[in-house]
Motif scaffolding. Structure first.
Motif, mmCIF file in Angstrom:
data_model
loop_
_atom_site.group_PDB
_atom_site.id
_atom_site.type_symbol
_atom_site.label_atom_id
_atom_site.label_comp_id
_atom_site.label_asym_id
_atom_site.label_seq_id
_atom_site.Cartn_x
_atom_site.Cartn_y
_atom_site.Cartn_z
ATOM 1 N N PHE A 14 0.809 -1.308 -0.171
ATOM 2 C CA PHE A 14 -0.195 0.119 -0.158
ATOM 3 C C PHE A 14 0.816 1.139 -0.085
ATOM 4 O O PHE A 14 1.744 1.384 0.957
ATOM 5 C CB PHE A 14 -1.031 0.046 1.181
ATOM 6 C CG PHE A 14 -1.952 -1.320 1.283
ATOM 7 C CD1 PHE A 14 -3.130 -1.120 0.783
ATOM 8 C CD2 PHE A 14 -1.530 -2.197 1.768
ATOM 9 C CE1 PHE A 14 -3.841 -2.236 0.646
ATOM 10 C CE2 PHE A 14 -2.429 -3.495 1.722
ATOM 11 C CZ PHE A 14 -3.452 -3.306 1.299
ATOM 12 N N ILE A 27 -4.781 -0.380 7.614
ATOM 13 C CA ILE A 27 -5.663 -0.577 6.299
ATOM 14 C C ILE A 27 -6.981 -1.174 6.672
ATOM 15 O O ILE A 27 -6.889 -2.299 6.890
ATOM 16 C CB ILE A 27 -4.901 -1.199 5.104
ATOM 17 C CG1 ILE A 27 -3.536 -0.664 5.173
ATOM 18 C CG2 ILE A 27 -5.548 -1.091 3.913
ATOM 19 C CD1 ILE A 27 -3.123 0.735 4.673
ATOM 20 N N ILE A 29 -10.003 -2.715 4.806
ATOM 21 C CA ILE A 29 -10.357 -3.328 3.448
ATOM 22 C C ILE A 29 -11.946 -3.923 3.529
ATOM 23 O O ILE A 29 -12.299 -4.889 4.365
ATOM 24 C CB ILE A 29 -9.575 -4.809 3.270
ATOM 25 C CG1 ILE A 29 -8.115 -4.109 3.096
ATOM 26 C CG2 ILE A 29 -9.879 -5.608 2.168
ATOM 27 C CD1 ILE A 29 -7.053 -5.402 3.075
ATOM 28 N N THR A 358 -9.332 -5.178 8.823
ATOM 29 C CA THR A 358 -8.281 -4.192 8.958
ATOM 30 C C THR A 358 -6.999 -4.858 9.192
ATOM 31 O O THR A 358 -6.908 -5.981 9.906
ATOM 32 C CB THR A 358 -8.654 -3.475 9.992
ATOM 33 O OG1 THR A 358 -9.778 -2.740 10.051
ATOM 34 C CG2 THR A 358 -7.505 -2.154 10.083
ATOM 35 N N VAL A 369 -3.094 -10.069 2.389
ATOM 36 C CA VAL A 369 -4.342 -9.870 2.386
ATOM 37 C C VAL A 369 -5.089 -11.182 1.914
ATOM 38 O O VAL A 369 -4.526 -11.780 0.868
ATOM 39 C CB VAL A 369 -4.610 -8.749 1.306
ATOM 40 C CG1 VAL A 369 -6.336 -8.593 1.349
ATOM 41 C CG2 VAL A 369 -4.134 -7.578 2.082
ATOM 42 N N TYR A 376 -13.446 -3.579 -3.891
ATOM 43 C CA TYR A 376 -13.156 -3.282 -2.327
ATOM 44 C C TYR A 376 -13.164 -1.501 -2.281
ATOM 45 O O TYR A 376 -12.723 -1.012 -3.302
ATOM 46 C CB TYR A 376 -12.034 -3.875 -1.780
ATOM 47 C CG TYR A 376 -12.227 -5.458 -1.757
ATOM 48 C CD1 TYR A 376 -12.399 -5.811 -0.323
ATOM 49 C CD2 TYR A 376 -12.072 -6.388 -2.741
ATOM 50 C CE1 TYR A 376 -12.650 -6.989 0.039
ATOM 51 C CE2 TYR A 376 -12.386 -7.859 -2.469
ATOM 52 C CZ TYR A 376 -12.704 -8.165 -0.996
ATOM 53 O OH TYR A 376 -12.995 -9.347 -0.656
ATOM 54 N N ILE A 378 -10.749 0.436 0.033
ATOM 55 C CA ILE A 378 -9.328 0.341 0.851
ATOM 56 C C ILE A 378 -9.094 1.802 1.407
ATOM 57 O O ILE A 378 -9.032 2.888 0.968
ATOM 58 C CB ILE A 378 -8.127 0.277 -0.083
ATOM 59 C CG1 ILE A 378 -8.462 -1.001 -1.130
ATOM 60 C CG2 ILE A 378 -6.856 0.094 0.854
ATOM 61 C CD1 ILE A 378 -8.412 -2.373 -0.453
ATOM 62 N N CYS A 380 -7.504 4.041 4.487
ATOM 63 C CA CYS A 380 -6.455 4.238 5.406
ATOM 64 C C CYS A 380 -6.607 5.807 5.940
ATOM 65 O O CYS A 380 -6.350 6.729 5.373
ATOM 66 C CB CYS A 380 -5.023 4.206 4.871
ATOM 67 S SG CYS A 380 -3.667 4.400 5.801
ATOM 68 N N ARG A 384 -8.951 6.968 0.647
ATOM 69 C CA ARG A 384 -9.723 5.881 0.074
ATOM 70 C C ARG A 384 -9.017 5.736 -1.242
ATOM 71 O O ARG A 384 -8.712 6.395 -2.283
ATOM 72 C CB ARG A 384 -10.979 6.229 0.184
ATOM 73 C CG ARG A 384 -11.843 5.216 -0.641
ATOM 74 C CD ARG A 384 -13.614 5.107 -0.443
ATOM 75 N NE ARG A 384 -13.662 4.803 0.773
ATOM 76 C CZ ARG A 384 -14.989 4.406 1.269
ATOM 77 N NH1 ARG A 384 -15.916 4.916 0.365
ATOM 78 N NH2 ARG A 384 -15.379 4.018 2.431
ATOM 79 N N VAL A 399 -3.258 4.575 -2.458
ATOM 80 C CA VAL A 399 -4.608 4.922 -1.409
ATOM 81 C C VAL A 399 -4.329 6.455 -1.535
ATOM 82 O O VAL A 399 -3.759 7.156 -0.664
ATOM 83 C CB VAL A 399 -4.338 4.346 -0.028
ATOM 84 C CG1 VAL A 399 -5.873 4.764 0.556
ATOM 85 C CG2 VAL A 399 -4.306 2.554 -0.364
#
Lengths: 401, 401
Positions: A14, A27, A29, A358, A369, A376, A378, A380, A384, A399
């Protein structure tokens, strides 16, 4: 049953838009859609979209709680009751509405002897075929980008020998033969939209259908997926038959869609009925015991199909009781109330087979993951990203805001 | 029933080698062979040709009184019991003998799960397929000019699901699928002898076989004729079923061969037997009443088939009683004596459907000739010519010495 093939398990990095890693970060998810197609008949969306009736609002909203894949009716007779005046507008509006809700739409069907346009019968066979191919081109081209999945031709095993009533499509199938007609309608659909997913669909699961598919594939027909109907008004097939059907039809190595699944929550139809349409009853009530049985059967069936590597879609035919044949075949009763099968399937699709968790990345932004394939969010902090998890996904996710 | 399509009706001009007309002359036109293939199993010719046994001399001579088309056995297990040592010699000698008698020969079959070579089973599937194709090439090339007709592959509808015992051909058919295997074996046979007549042959006359043929033709498989088995140990199909089968299989517009016909002259086998091979009896006698019935049924069947424009061949499987399944299925009894069916069929083939007459030409050498299609001697006094009468024949015949 092993469903690991429905998931990705990847080391993902990420990063920020700057390229710096999102190191030692939390993160979140959260899944927004399945790659697997959980489908249902979506005919009820048409009156909702066109007339905004409250009854349909409730039905379609609950429908959207589970499904990501809709079948819309393109029966030629209903779609174009008068030659040259197709119901383009209401189908396009409905398809667009479904698409806006993240739902993939399939048109059903482009060629079928039943529910066929009666006005075709005044033409000779060459003209019927010409109009059939033009019709395919019109729909597949006209809806491209909105509908990219089609049941191209329906129930061809019986098509040339269908003798309940005369109709234009049986006439041309009898003259051309099954495989030649399939080849022409698929060629036209493929030409009209080379990216479309094109299905052959049948209720006949005998060796007849196997040999038909075998012939078509060897003749170069671009079949994207094998469509199998499984209307079980006369009782659940059971695990053994289901696995036997999967075994036989997986030999071709191409995807399988269960296109028209029915399991009922009332008395079952007697086995002596050969054509389901011959069972005409005034009412066909759902019962508490039947609803429990239906939920159990649907659960077993969906688990078996979800575990099979070649199955990509399961569509239940009726969403609401009392539709086709008045059967108690829905996930909701006629008054819109939810049956045990609704709660059970929603739990499978949106909980057991759904990913929301998470992870914490390492200093370099990496985290492992494990997640069901699909779309999805994502997150943080306030950042996003949207991501799709699939076998061939890019293992670096940026992200941003 | 109309059999006019089996005849020519033409104005023919008869001339001398000098080019002068054979005017006002008597021309004797006598048939020597049929264009239509009246066939029979000819396995008994092998011991006759190889050992000149008297019993077989009698049998084979009487066989030749009716038939112009022979099926010889090329079952892989019997033809090549030990890998690399095929029984080439006896088959070639027998085929040449038959050819010398004006008989066309068909080899049966090049690929089949039954009577298959056991030694194949030690190989993996790729090797089995390779050896199968090499075997086809060896036989079709090796016998070209002597045998130009082959049952390329036999009983494919059941082939991949045949479960009585493990065998090499079922293995490869299960892996490749029916149409793919058919395509490969036909491609190789066609490559090995582009002029050969290549048949697909099956006892299954249901919609399964229809769909299989449909798929093969659409996949470009060079099928010259559809082979239909009609072993009627369990009783005569009757006119209705026979016409229904003809109606369905004539839709493809390619020739139809009745490849393995059986009608018996004793008690019929019970209908509960599904695989005819399961009926194992110590003896199965022919009876006087059965012999009358058999002759009537054969007559009706041959008349229906001879009248159908797409039928080009009828082969009765057993010539002599007591062969396959010990059934009284022949035209002659086990002692070689002729049954009513022999006399009846000989009368049809060599009398009712046979041409032998004299015409008188006009001053310019012309005469109108109506005759069954086939080969002829044309005699004018001591002058003779050989001619073939067919739709596309040259209407001028030179009669020399």
């Amino acid at each position: 049953m092993d469903i690991e093939h429905r998931k990705i398990k990847k080391n993902i990095r990420f990063i920020r838009e700057s390229g710096d890693p999102l190191g030692n970060s939390q993160i979140h998810i959260s899944q927004t859609n399945h790659a697997f197609l959980f489908g249902c008949g979506a005919f009820d969306f048409i009156p909702y979209v066109m007339n905004k009736e409250e009854r349909y609002k409730q039905l379609t909203d609950s429908w959207l709680e589970i499904f990501n894949y809709a079948t819309l009716p393109f029966y030629w007779g209903g779609y174009e009751p008068e030659e040259g005046k197709p119901n383009y507008d209401k189908l396009m509006k409905t398809a667009k509405y479904l698409q806006s809700k993240g739902v993939k739409v399939k048109g059903h069907p482009l060629c079928w002897h039943t529910e066929c346009a009666k006005w075709l019968m005044k033409y000779d066979n060459d003209t019927i075929l010409k109009k059939q191919l033009e019709r395919i081109d019109r729909e597949v081209t006209g809806f491209a980008g909105i509908i990219d999945m089609w049941d191209v031709i329906n129930e061809v095993v019986i098509m040339p020998v269908f003798d309940k009533y005369d109709n234009a499509v049986t006439r041309i199938c009898k003259e051309k033969g099954r495989v030649s007609l399939i080849r022409e309608v698929f060629a036209r659909a493929h030409e009209s939209n080379p990216d479309a997913i094109l299905l052959l669909n049948d209720f006949n699961t005998s060796v007849n259908y196997e040999i038909l598919i075998d012939g078509c594939l060897n003749a170069g027909v671009p079949i994207s997926a094998i469509g199998i109907q499984s209307h079980q008004h006369q009782g659940y097939w059971g695990r053994e038959k289901l696995e036997e059907v999967l075994e036989r039809f997986s030999g071709f190595g191409i995807p399988i869609h269960f296109t028209e699944n029915t399991l009922i929550s009332g008395d079952i139809m007697p086995s002596f009925i050969e054509d389901l349409n011959d069972w005409q009853v005034d009412s066909w009530p759902t019962t508490p015991a039947g609803e429990e049985r239906q939920a159990k059967e649907i659960e077993e069936m969906y688990r078996i199909l979800f575990a099979h590597p070649l199955v990509e879609a399961i569509t239940t035919w009726d969403y609401t009781d009392g539709a086709w044949l008045k059967a108690p075949s829905g996930f909701v009763r006629e008054d819109g109330s939810r049956k045990p099968s609704f709660e059970m399937l929603k739990k499978l699709v949106k909980q057991e087979w759904w990913t929301d968790f998470t992870v914490t990345t390492d200093a370099d932004g990496h985290a492992t993951v494990e997640a069901f394939k699909g779309d999805y969010h994502i997150d943080c902090g306030i950042r996003r990203a949207d991501a799709s998890f699939s076998d061939d996904m890019d293992p670096v996710i940026t992200v941003g805001i």
